[in-house]
Write a protein that holds these residues in place. Structure first.
Motif, PDB file in Angstrom:
ATOM      1  N   SER A 106       0.848  -1.194   0.000  1.00 28.04           N
ATOM      2  CA  SER A 106       0.000   0.000   0.000  1.00 28.04           C
ATOM      3  C   SER A 106       0.881   1.241   0.000  1.00 28.04           C
ATOM      4  O   SER A 106       1.687   1.431   0.912  1.00 28.04           O
TER       5      SER A 106
ATOM      6  N   LYS B  67      -2.538  -4.677 -15.417  1.00 21.55           N
ATOM      7  CA  LYS B  67      -3.704  -3.969 -14.897  1.00 21.55           C
ATOM      8  C   LYS B  67      -4.947  -4.800 -15.161  1.00 21.55           C
ATOM      9  O   LYS B  67      -4.946  -5.635 -16.062  1.00 21.55           O
TER      10      LYS B  67
ATOM     11  N   LEU C 288       5.307   7.077  -7.321  1.00 24.52           N
ATOM     12  CA  LEU C 288       4.224   6.375  -7.999  1.00 24.52           C
ATOM     13  C   LEU C 288       3.190   7.315  -8.576  1.00 24.52           C
ATOM     14  O   LEU C 288       2.711   8.248  -7.906  1.00 24.52           O
TER      15      LEU C 288
ATOM     16  N   SER D 117      -0.648   7.516 -10.718  1.00 26.48           N
ATOM     17  CA  SER D 117      -1.922   6.794 -10.628  1.00 26.48           C
ATOM     18  C   SER D 117      -1.933   5.562 -11.531  1.00 26.48           C
ATOM     19  O   SER D 117      -2.521   4.531 -11.183  1.00 26.48           O
TER      20      SER D 117
ATOM     21  N   ASP E 125       0.395   3.563 -12.127  1.00 20.76           N
ATOM     22  CA  ASP E 125       1.323   2.531 -11.683  1.00 20.76           C
ATOM     23  C   ASP E 125       0.686   1.532 -10.721  1.00 20.76           C
ATOM     24  O   ASP E 125       1.296   0.515 -10.386  1.00 20.76           O
ATOM     25  N   PHE E 126      -0.518   1.816 -10.270  1.00 17.70           N
ATOM     26  CA  PHE E 126      -1.172   0.902  -9.336  1.00 17.70           C
ATOM     27  C   PHE E 126      -1.694  -0.292 -10.137  1.00 17.70           C
ATOM     28  O   PHE E 126      -2.550  -0.148 -11.007  1.00 17.70           O
TER      29      PHE E 126
ATOM     30  N   LYS F 128       0.705  -6.955  -5.583  1.00 17.85           N
ATOM     31  CA  LYS F 128      -0.289  -5.939  -5.911  1.00 17.85           C
ATOM     32  C   LYS F 128       0.110  -4.638  -5.250  1.00 17.85           C
ATOM     33  O   LYS F 128       0.250  -4.572  -4.022  1.00 17.85           O
ATOM     34  N   VAL F 129       0.278  -3.596  -6.053  1.00 20.12           N
ATOM     35  CA  VAL F 129       0.574  -2.266  -5.529  1.00 20.12           C
ATOM     36  C   VAL F 129      -0.732  -1.487  -5.536  1.00 20.12           C
ATOM     37  O   VAL F 129      -1.310  -1.233  -6.600  1.00 20.12           O
ATOM     38  N   GLU F 130      -1.212  -1.167  -4.360  1.00 24.84           N
ATOM     39  CA  GLU F 130      -2.505  -0.500  -4.229  1.00 24.84           C
ATOM     40  C   GLU F 130      -2.344   0.876  -3.614  1.00 24.84           C
ATOM     41  O   GLU F 130      -1.334   1.184  -2.962  1.00 24.84           O
ATOM     42  N   ILE F 131      -3.379   1.678  -3.819  1.00 28.92           N
ATOM     43  CA  ILE F 131      -3.365   3.046  -3.292  1.00 28.92           C
ATOM     44  C   ILE F 131      -3.632   3.022  -1.792  1.00 28.92           C
ATOM     45  O   ILE F 131      -4.579   2.396  -1.319  1.00 28.92           O
TER      46      ILE F 131
END
Lengths: 107, 126
Positions: A12, A39, A78, A80, A82-83, A103-106
Motif C-alpha cells: 500500500s 492492470k 508512484l 496513478s 502505476d497501481f 499488488k501495488v494498491e493506493i
C-alpha cells in the motif's frame, strides 16, 4: 523447477511515494529476470528484462536490480497509472516460471 | 504496429479439444520464438509452452505435457495451441507472447516476453 517468490503480496503506497518490490529465485537465474506489469482486464506488459534493462517506452521511474537469486523492482514517485499487479519471471531455465505477483494498491 | 491477436477460445466439455490461434503482424514472425501463457481469472501467470523460431524445438509445462501441442506456420504468421483431453483446471485466459529482449548463446536464447496478445478465454465445464 525454479520457484520464484515475490514479496510483499500487497504493497500500500500513497501517490508520489516510492515502492520497492522483491523477487527471490530458488536457484541462480543469472540476470535472466524480467518484470511485468498487469492492470485489470489487460495483458501483462514487459517493464524490465535482463534484471535491469528497461523495455521500450517504460518510464525512468521504473528500475530493476539484482542478479543470481535476489532481485528488486523500484518505482520512484508512484503515479496513478502505476497501481497494478507486478510479476517477476525467470527465463534462465525450463519451465519458465513467474512469481505469484505483488499488488501495488493506493494507500 | 507490432500486434498479436489470439482466437479460438470457447466453452468446451471435459475431455474435449480446442485449437487456439495467434496471428502476428508488424514484425518478421519467423525471427522470433513464441510462447503461450495462461492465467486463471484473478490468479497469477503460468507459462504453458514454447516454440523456437523455426518450430523445431518445443517445451511444455508438466501440467499440459502430452495433452497440448504447440505449432506455428511461419508462412501464415501464425502460432497455434492444440489442446486435447481438456480438464476443468485448464480453464483460463490464454495469451500468446513473443520471445525477445535477452541474450543468445551458440545453442540457445534466453529472452523475455516483450509483446503479448489480448488473450482468449477457454472454459472447460460440463
Amino acid at each position: 523447477e525454479i520457484v520464484m517468490t515475490q514479496s510483499p503480496v500487497t504493497l500500500s503506497v500513497s501517490p508520489g511515494e516510492g515502492a520497492t518490490l522483491s523477487c527471490r529465485a530458488s536457484q541462480s537465474v543469472s540476470s535472466d529476470l524480467a518484470w511485468y506489469q498487469q492492470k485489470p482486464g489487460q495483458a501483462p506488459r514487459l517493464l524490465i528484462y535482463g534484471a535491469s534493462s528497461r523495455a521500450t517506452g517504460i518510464p525512468g521511474r521504473f528500475s530493476g536490480s539484482g542478479s543470481g537469486t535476489e532481485f528488486t523492482l523500484s518505482i520512484s514517485s508512484l503515479q496513478s497509472e502505476d497501481f497494478a499487479v507486478y510479476y517477476c519471471q525467470q527465463y534462465n531455465g525450463w519451465p519458465r516460471t513467474f512469481g505469484q505477483g505483488t499488488k501495488v494498491e493506493i494507500k | 504496429e507490432v500486434q498479436l491477436v489470439e482466437s479460438g477460445g470457447d466453452l468446451e466439455q471435459p475431455g474435449g479439444s480446442l485449437r487456439l490461434s495467434c496471428e502476428a503482424s508488424g514484425f518478421i514472425f519467423s525471427h522470433n520464438e513464441m510462447n503461450w501463457v495462461r492465467q486463471i481469472p484473478g490468479k497469477g501467470l503460468e507459462w504453458v509452452s514454447h516454440i523456437s523460431s523455426s518450430g523445431q524445438t518445443t517445451y511444455y509445462a508438466d501440467s499440459v505435457q502430452g495433452r497440448f501441442i504447440i505449432s506455428r506456420d511461419n508462412t501464415r504468421n501464425s502460432l497455434y495451441l492444440q489442446m486435447n483431453s481438456l480438464r476443468a483446471e485448464d480453464t483460463a485466459v490464454y495469451y500468446c507472447a513473443r520471445g525477445a529482449l535477452g541474450h543468445c548463446t551458440s545453442s540457445m536464447c534466453y529472452v523475455s516476453f516483450d509483446v503479448w496478445g489480448q488473450g482468449t478465454m477457454v472454459t472447460v465445464s460440463s
